[in-house]
Write an enzyme that holds these catalytic residues in place. Structure first.
Site, PDB file in Angstrom:
ATOM      1  N   SER A   1       0.873  -1.187   0.000  1.00 50.74           N
ATOM      2  CA  SER A   1       0.000   0.000   0.000  1.00 50.74           C
ATOM      3  C   SER A   1       0.903   1.228   0.000  1.00 50.74           C
ATOM      4  O   SER A   1       2.084   1.135   0.352  1.00 50.74           O
ATOM      5  CB  SER A   1      -0.934  -0.007   1.213  1.00 50.74           C
ATOM      6  OG  SER A   1      -0.190  -0.128   2.406  1.00 50.74           O
TER       7      SER A   1
ATOM      8  N   GLU B   1       1.316   5.592   0.711  1.00 52.98           N
ATOM      9  CA  GLU B   1       0.797   6.801   1.361  1.00 52.98           C
ATOM     10  C   GLU B   1       1.219   8.033   0.572  1.00 52.98           C
ATOM     11  O   GLU B   1       2.369   8.155   0.159  1.00 52.98           O
ATOM     12  CB  GLU B   1       1.357   6.886   2.787  1.00 52.98           C
ATOM     13  CG  GLU B   1       0.854   8.099   3.529  1.00 52.98           C
ATOM     14  CD  GLU B   1       1.395   8.157   4.940  1.00 52.98           C
ATOM     15  OE1 GLU B   1       1.135   7.233   5.733  1.00 52.98           O
ATOM     16  OE2 GLU B   1       2.101   9.140   5.253  1.00 52.98           O
TER      17      GLU B   1
ATOM     18  N   ASP C   1      -1.289  15.598  15.815  1.00 54.37           N
ATOM     19  CA  ASP C   1      -0.484  16.486  16.663  1.00 54.37           C
ATOM     20  C   ASP C   1      -0.937  17.905  16.408  1.00 54.37           C
ATOM     21  O   ASP C   1      -1.266  18.250  15.280  1.00 54.37           O
ATOM     22  CB  ASP C   1       1.001  16.372  16.301  1.00 54.37           C
ATOM     23  CG  ASP C   1       1.549  15.008  16.635  1.00 54.37           C
ATOM     24  OD1 ASP C   1       1.407  14.598  17.798  1.00 54.37           O
ATOM     25  OD2 ASP C   1       2.108  14.357  15.734  1.00 54.37           O
TER      26      ASP C   1
ATOM     27  N   PHE D   1      12.986  14.724  10.488  1.00 54.04           N
ATOM     28  CA  PHE D   1      11.656  14.143  10.655  1.00 54.04           C
ATOM     29  C   PHE D   1      11.694  13.045  11.728  1.00 54.04           C
ATOM     30  O   PHE D   1      10.825  12.973  12.603  1.00 54.04           O
ATOM     31  CB  PHE D   1      11.190  13.579   9.301  1.00 54.04           C
ATOM     32  CG  PHE D   1       9.979  12.717   9.374  1.00 54.04           C
ATOM     33  CD1 PHE D   1       8.715  13.282   9.488  1.00 54.04           C
ATOM     34  CD2 PHE D   1      10.080  11.321   9.355  1.00 54.04           C
ATOM     35  CE1 PHE D   1       7.581  12.489   9.573  1.00 54.04           C
ATOM     36  CE2 PHE D   1       8.951  10.519   9.438  1.00 54.04           C
ATOM     37  CZ  PHE D   1       7.704  11.106   9.548  1.00 54.04           C
TER      38      PHE D   1
ATOM     39  N   HIS E   1       3.799  -1.097   3.722  1.00 50.98           N
ATOM     40  CA  HIS E   1       3.196   0.213   3.452  1.00 50.98           C
ATOM     41  C   HIS E   1       4.340   1.178   3.160  1.00 50.98           C
ATOM     42  O   HIS E   1       5.288   1.274   3.946  1.00 50.98           O
ATOM     43  CB  HIS E   1       2.411   0.676   4.683  1.00 50.98           C
ATOM     44  CG  HIS E   1       1.693   1.981   4.491  1.00 50.98           C
ATOM     45  ND1 HIS E   1       0.536   2.097   3.758  1.00 50.98           N
ATOM     46  CD2 HIS E   1       1.964   3.229   4.948  1.00 50.98           C
ATOM     47  CE1 HIS E   1       0.116   3.362   3.774  1.00 50.98           C
ATOM     48  NE2 HIS E   1       0.979   4.068   4.479  1.00 50.98           N
TER      49      HIS E   1
HETATM   50  P1  FAD Z   1      -2.760   7.712  20.057  1.00 49.87           P
HETATM   51  O1  FAD Z   1      -2.859   6.285  19.719  1.00 49.87           O
HETATM   52  O2  FAD Z   1      -3.954   8.382  20.646  1.00 49.87           O
HETATM   53  O3  FAD Z   1      -1.549   7.867  21.100  1.00 49.87           O
HETATM   54  C1  FAD Z   1      -0.974   9.127  21.356  1.00 49.87           C
HETATM   55  C2  FAD Z   1      -0.183   9.068  22.651  1.00 49.87           C
HETATM   56  O4  FAD Z   1      -1.062   9.045  23.770  1.00 49.87           O
HETATM   57  C3  FAD Z   1       0.690   7.825  22.801  1.00 49.87           C
HETATM   58  O5  FAD Z   1       1.841   8.217  23.479  1.00 49.87           O
HETATM   59  C4  FAD Z   1      -0.156   6.903  23.654  1.00 49.87           C
HETATM   60  O6  FAD Z   1       0.620   5.946  24.343  1.00 49.87           O
HETATM   61  C5  FAD Z   1      -0.828   7.904  24.583  1.00 49.87           C
HETATM   62  N1  FAD Z   1      -2.144   7.480  25.080  1.00 49.87           N
HETATM   63  C6  FAD Z   1      -3.131   6.923  24.369  1.00 49.87           C
HETATM   64  N2  FAD Z   1      -4.232   6.746  25.160  1.00 49.87           N
HETATM   65  C7  FAD Z   1      -3.905   7.232  26.378  1.00 49.87           C
HETATM   66  C8  FAD Z   1      -4.626   7.367  27.612  1.00 49.87           C
HETATM   67  N3  FAD Z   1      -5.881   6.956  27.738  1.00 49.87           N
HETATM   68  N4  FAD Z   1      -3.980   7.938  28.661  1.00 49.87           N
HETATM   69  C9  FAD Z   1      -2.701   8.363  28.523  1.00 49.87           C
HETATM   70  N5  FAD Z   1      -1.979   8.281  27.382  1.00 49.87           N
HETATM   71  C10 FAD Z   1      -2.584   7.715  26.334  1.00 49.87           C
HETATM   72  N6  FAD Z   1      -0.427  12.747  11.828  1.00 49.87           N
HETATM   73  C11 FAD Z   1      -1.213  13.638  11.171  1.00 49.87           C
HETATM   74  O7  FAD Z   1      -1.411  14.766  11.639  1.00 49.87           O
HETATM   75  N7  FAD Z   1      -1.807  13.322   9.986  1.00 49.87           N
HETATM   76  C12 FAD Z   1      -1.653  12.093   9.407  1.00 49.87           C
HETATM   77  O8  FAD Z   1      -2.206  11.852   8.329  1.00 49.87           O
HETATM   78  C13 FAD Z   1      -0.833  11.128  10.072  1.00 49.87           C
HETATM   79  N8  FAD Z   1      -0.651   9.888   9.561  1.00 49.87           N
HETATM   80  C14 FAD Z   1       0.082   8.967  10.259  1.00 49.87           C
HETATM   81  C15 FAD Z   1       0.200   7.651   9.757  1.00 49.87           C
HETATM   82  C16 FAD Z   1       0.946   6.704  10.439  1.00 49.87           C
HETATM   83  C17 FAD Z   1       1.030   5.283   9.874  1.00 49.87           C
HETATM   84  C18 FAD Z   1       1.629   7.042  11.638  1.00 49.87           C
HETATM   85  C19 FAD Z   1       2.465   6.032  12.363  1.00 49.87           C
HETATM   86  C20 FAD Z   1       1.513   8.338  12.141  1.00 49.87           C
HETATM   87  C21 FAD Z   1       0.733   9.302  11.486  1.00 49.87           C
HETATM   88  N9  FAD Z   1       0.564  10.592  11.979  1.00 49.87           N
HETATM   89  C22 FAD Z   1      -0.223  11.503  11.312  1.00 49.87           C
HETATM   90  C23 FAD Z   1       1.244  11.002  13.217  1.00 49.87           C
HETATM   91  C24 FAD Z   1       0.349  10.801  14.461  1.00 49.87           C
HETATM   92  O9  FAD Z   1      -0.777  11.627  14.385  1.00 49.87           O
HETATM   93  C25 FAD Z   1       1.201  11.160  15.679  1.00 49.87           C
HETATM   94  O10 FAD Z   1       2.200  10.177  15.851  1.00 49.87           O
HETATM   95  C26 FAD Z   1       0.433  11.411  16.965  1.00 49.87           C
HETATM   96  O11 FAD Z   1       1.338  11.994  17.903  1.00 49.87           O
HETATM   97  C27 FAD Z   1      -0.137  10.166  17.621  1.00 49.87           C
HETATM   98  O12 FAD Z   1      -1.189   9.671  16.939  1.00 49.87           O
HETATM   99  P2  FAD Z   1      -1.812   8.228  17.353  1.00 49.87           P
HETATM  100  O13 FAD Z   1      -2.981   8.005  16.504  1.00 49.87           O
HETATM  101  O14 FAD Z   1      -0.772   7.208  17.393  1.00 49.87           O
HETATM  102  O15 FAD Z   1      -2.274   8.592  18.860  1.00 49.87           O
END
Ligand code: FAD
Length: 310
Positions: free
Chosen positions: A34, A36, A128, A236, A286
């Protein structure tokens, strides 16, 4: 006695030890792949993206995903790109969707619009805040990606992919807490994770072992980023918690002005990475394409993926 690789090799042969074979090719099916992309900002970048989609599209990826800018800053452009993929290609798009800085209602509306337009796959992320601010839950918003996954399940029957962090997310309380979070996202309804970029295969493969031990059975697909611009990639990686091995810095040392050699080093490095993963049983990849097709196309070919008629 000084170290001599040639003598070591001869001694190994003399003592009957076989040199470790290269990963097998015979009998290994081409992996699922896939890609991105990011939504383009200018007409020139848009032309570049569509040339990229056209070329990589011939490799018949399982899906192609389009990122969502920090804090939803590319909402309209992401939407437009995903819709154009549906309209003008036979590819299956996945729209990235983040929940930071928006109410649940606003995020649900975006998801609803996607569903109605025929987009059935969401890459669900927390995101973020723009400008590197600390991430605090938005009033009335989904606090974490796991909450977003649960919310999306209420909107429609989406296929949902989430993010995984072989080197642990930088804000996680601990590696265990981060793995618990990945499990929560999958338990909430996601069916696949894509990993953050990594360069040390051992780190990723050990992460898979830990995930399996934690009861995670969903695929954690490796996110592969071929690096040609080392300085940019290192910046990055520092921001997202990916470590850059010393050997990699050394490979690119002194090549800043030598684009051709950098491209060859990039191809060799990424090929070695994916072939080693393939030899370790990984059958889905990916690619973070950065909207540039050539290197990714070549690496997919090296993995055995060939163009097919649409
Ligand atoms: P989460 O899974 O919510 O986790 C974030 C943090 O919070 C982690 O440290 C986790 O351990 C902690 N956490 C989760 N739940 C709890 C809780 N209940 N209590 C305390 N801590 C908790 N960013 C963009 O802006 N746009 C994109 O399109 C994008 N695409 C991405 C694609 C991939 C494959 C990856 C790996 C990253 C991408 N990102 C993107 C970056 C991502 O948004 C960041 O890494 C962001 O900081 C975390 O997102 P997440 O969905 O992993 O968050």
């Amino acid at each position: 006695m000084t170290h001599s690789p040639l003598r070591d090799t001869l001694e190994r042969w003399a003592s009957g030890t076989r040199i470790a074979p290269l990963p097998e090719r015979e009998g290994i099916a081409p992996p699922a792949i896939s890609f991105e992309f990011f939504p383009p900002k200018t007409p020139t970048l848009e032309t570049q993206l569509w040339a990229c989609i056209e070329r990589l599209g011939t490799l018949r990826p399982s899906f192609v995903s389009v990122t969502y800018g920090a804090g939803g800053s590319t909402q309209e452009r992401t939407h437009a790109t995903v819709l154009r993929i549906i309209r003008e290609t036979s590819l299956t798009p996945a729209a990235h969707l983040t929940c930071v800085g928006a109410t649940r209602g606003a995020v649900d509306d975006v998801a609803q619009r996607y569903w109605e337009a025929g987009v059935k796959h969401i890459v669900a992320l927390r995101g973020d805040p723009p400008g590197g601010e600390a991430c605090t839950p938005y009033p009335g918003g989904y606090a974490f990606a796991a909450d977003l996954v649960a919310g999306l399940r209420r909107v429609a029957d989406f296929e949902i992919t989430v993010a995984a962090y072989p080197e642990t997310h930088p804000q996680a309380a601990s590696p265990e807490a981060d793995l618990d979070n990945l499990k929560r996202k999958l338990d909430a309804g996601a069916t696949r994770a894509i990993s953050q970029v990594f360069f040390d295969n051992g780190t990723y493969l050990r992460f898979l072992d830990r995930a399996l031990a934690a009861g995670i059975k969903a695929p954690i697909v490796p996110g592969i980023m071929p690096v040609t611009n080392f300085a940019q990639a290192a910046k990055f990686c520092a921001a997202c918690g990916t470590s850059v091995p010393k050997w990699m810095a050394s490979l690119f040392e002194g090549l800043d002005d030598d684009v051709e050699t950098r491209r060859m080093v990039a191809a060799a490095t990424a090929s070695e990475q994916v072939r080693t993963l393939q030899a370790n049983g990984i059958d889905e990849f990916h690619f973070y394409t950065l909207n540039r097709p050539d290197l990714v196309y070549a690496i997919a070919r090296i993995l055995g993926v060939k163009p097919q008629a649409a």
